[in-house]
Design an enzyme around this catalytic site. Structure first.
Site, PDB file in Angstrom:
ATOM      1  N   SER A 108       0.844  -1.189   0.000  1.00 11.63           N
ATOM      2  CA  SER A 108       0.000   0.000   0.000  1.00 11.63           C
ATOM      3  C   SER A 108       0.881   1.241   0.000  1.00 11.63           C
ATOM      4  CB  SER A 108      -0.896   0.000   1.242  1.00 11.63           C
ATOM      5  OG  SER A 108      -1.400   1.285   1.511  1.00 11.63           O
ATOM      6  N   SER A 109       0.343   2.339  -0.529  1.00 14.35           N
ATOM      7  CA  SER A 109       1.105   3.584  -0.581  1.00 14.35           C
ATOM      8  C   SER A 109       1.397   4.153   0.808  1.00 14.35           C
ATOM      9  CB  SER A 109       0.361   4.629  -1.410  1.00 14.35           C
ATOM     10  OG  SER A 109      -0.909   4.903  -0.850  1.00 14.35           O
ATOM     11  N   CYS A 110       0.738   3.636   1.850  1.00 11.96           N
ATOM     12  CA  CYS A 110       0.980   4.164   3.199  1.00 11.96           C
ATOM     13  C   CYS A 110       2.341   3.759   3.750  1.00 11.96           C
ATOM     14  CB  CYS A 110      -0.121   3.714   4.158  1.00 11.96           C
ATOM     15  SG  CYS A 110      -0.091   1.951   4.538  1.00 11.96           S
ATOM     16  N   TYR A 137      -0.076  -0.993  10.214  1.00 11.56           N
ATOM     17  CA  TYR A 137      -0.265  -1.634   8.911  1.00 11.56           C
ATOM     18  C   TYR A 137       0.924  -1.343   7.998  1.00 11.56           C
ATOM     19  CZ  TYR A 137      -2.314  -2.610   4.313  1.00 11.56           C
ATOM     20  OH  TYR A 137      -2.550  -3.088   3.043  1.00 11.56           O
ATOM     21  N   LYS A 141       3.732  -3.945   6.185  1.00 15.97           N
ATOM     22  CA  LYS A 141       4.002  -3.999   4.750  1.00 15.97           C
ATOM     23  C   LYS A 141       5.472  -3.698   4.436  1.00 15.97           C
ATOM     24  CE  LYS A 141       0.052  -5.298   3.218  1.00 15.97           C
ATOM     25  NZ  LYS A 141      -0.068  -6.602   2.526  1.00 15.97           N
ATOM     26  N   HIS A 180     -12.844   1.937   2.922  1.00 17.79           N
ATOM     27  CA  HIS A 180     -12.017   3.032   2.453  1.00 17.79           C
ATOM     28  C   HIS A 180     -12.895   4.164   1.919  1.00 17.79           C
ATOM     29  CE1 HIS A 180      -8.804  -0.138   2.375  1.00 17.79           C
ATOM     30  NE2 HIS A 180      -8.151   0.864   2.903  1.00 17.79           N
TER      31      HIS A 180
END
Length: 324
Positions: A108-110, A137, A141, A180
């Site tokens: 994920s971009s987070c 999270y 990742k 989301h």
């Protein structure tokens, strides 16, 4: 990948997994391995090891994860870090033990710093503090990326991490609290139109900017990467280096818009005629998260679905599911 290669899609029922299944089928692949959570608990190390030993997949798409929006990340931080670490650790190690040819690990971009330069490049990983609301999270990742890189360097495996931007599309999660932003907005505006509510409240100020990608485009990019010739794919893996550029490729559209602009667009798509109210007492999250997709574009792939078209398709899917 050959059309008859044995392909395991972990998380085949989720937004990402269902898009991958549809895309692979459309391209002629037919030999799929799938297991529901009831059939295989991916947090169970022994069960995952037994599954891989028995089935021996050739290729793996690791799309299984515990995911959610700001509310879910704030409410269940222990589950987000524990379950995601367990899932990816079990699958990555089992893939190595059973000679999986290639694996694609979806993140994920987070993973990028809260205040990373925009647009965010793959090399920006681990260059600053993360957004606190989804740090558990994100850390899970990041550990998955590092694990792919470590196995590639030590064992010459071919594990590539891809970081999609914010996704939406058929099969999304429309839970009123744990979804989301796009599915949450679709549900809110649709229900407000149905009930005749004069206002719809959206969390935050509406000022943060976000990038959104239709899930079918994301799946197409994943299959494109997984099927790259060896001479291109191997260059992405970091097997012979430890220089700060991980085996990581951003997947996105390369453009963004404010949450306010997004809300107005969803309002238009759903046909809601009332007023949008922004609740500034709720958190905004990261100010901006735009992916630099130069690396992917230079390999010959670019998205094809506009946001307006994608939202129309997503809303049609939501209506279809409501009417079942």
């Amino acid at each position: 990948m050959k059309l008859d290669s044995k392909i395991y899609i972990a998380g085949h029922r989720g937004l990402v997994g269902t898009a991958l299944m549809r895309t692979l089928r459309a391209k002629g692949y037919s030999n799929f391995l799938t297991r529901t959570h009831a059939e295989l608990d991916l947090t169970d190390q022994a069960a995952v090891a037994a599954f891989f030993a028995a089935e021996k997949p050739d290729y793996v798409f690791l799309a299984a994860a515990k995911v959610g929006g700001i509310h879910a990340n704030n409410s269940y931080p222990a589950e987000f870090i524990r379950d995601n670490l367990a899932i990816q650790t079990n699958i990555i190690h089992a893939a190595y033990k059973n000679d999986v040819k290639r694996m694609l690990f979806l993140g994920s971009s987070c993973i990028y710093p809260k205040l990373a330069p925009q647009p965010m490049k793959e090399a920006d990983l681990l260059t600053g503090p993360l957004e606190p609301t989804n740090r558990p999270y994100a850390l899970a990742k990041i550990a998955g990326i590092e694990m792919c890189w470590s196995y590639n360097r030590q064992y010459k495996t071919q594990y590539l991490a891809v970081m999609p931007t914010n996704l939406y599309g058929p099969g999304d999660n429309y839970h009123p609290e744990n979804s989301h932003v796009i599915p949450a907005l679709i549900r809110k505006f649709h229900e407000a139109r149905q009930t005749g509510s004069p206002t719809v409240t959206v969390w935050g100020t509406g000022a943060p900017k976000r990038e959104f990608m239709y899930s079918e485009d994301m799946a197409d990019a994943c299959v494109y990467l997984m099927a790259l010739p060896d001479e291109q794919f191997t260059l992405l893996l970091g097997q012979d280096r430890n220089d700060g550029l991980p085996p990581l490729v951003n997947i996105g559209v390369g453009e963004d818009l404010t949450i306010r602009e997004l809300a107005e667009t969803v309002k238009q798509v759903t046909g809601y005629a009332g007023t949008i109210v922004f609740d500034s007492s709720k958190p905004d999250g990261t100010p901006r998260k735009l992916m630099d997709v130069t690396r992917l574009n230079q390999m010959g792939w670019k998205h094809s679905t506009s946001l307006s078209r994608g939202l129309q398709l997503a809303y049609a899917d939501y209506i279809d599911r409501e009417n079942r």
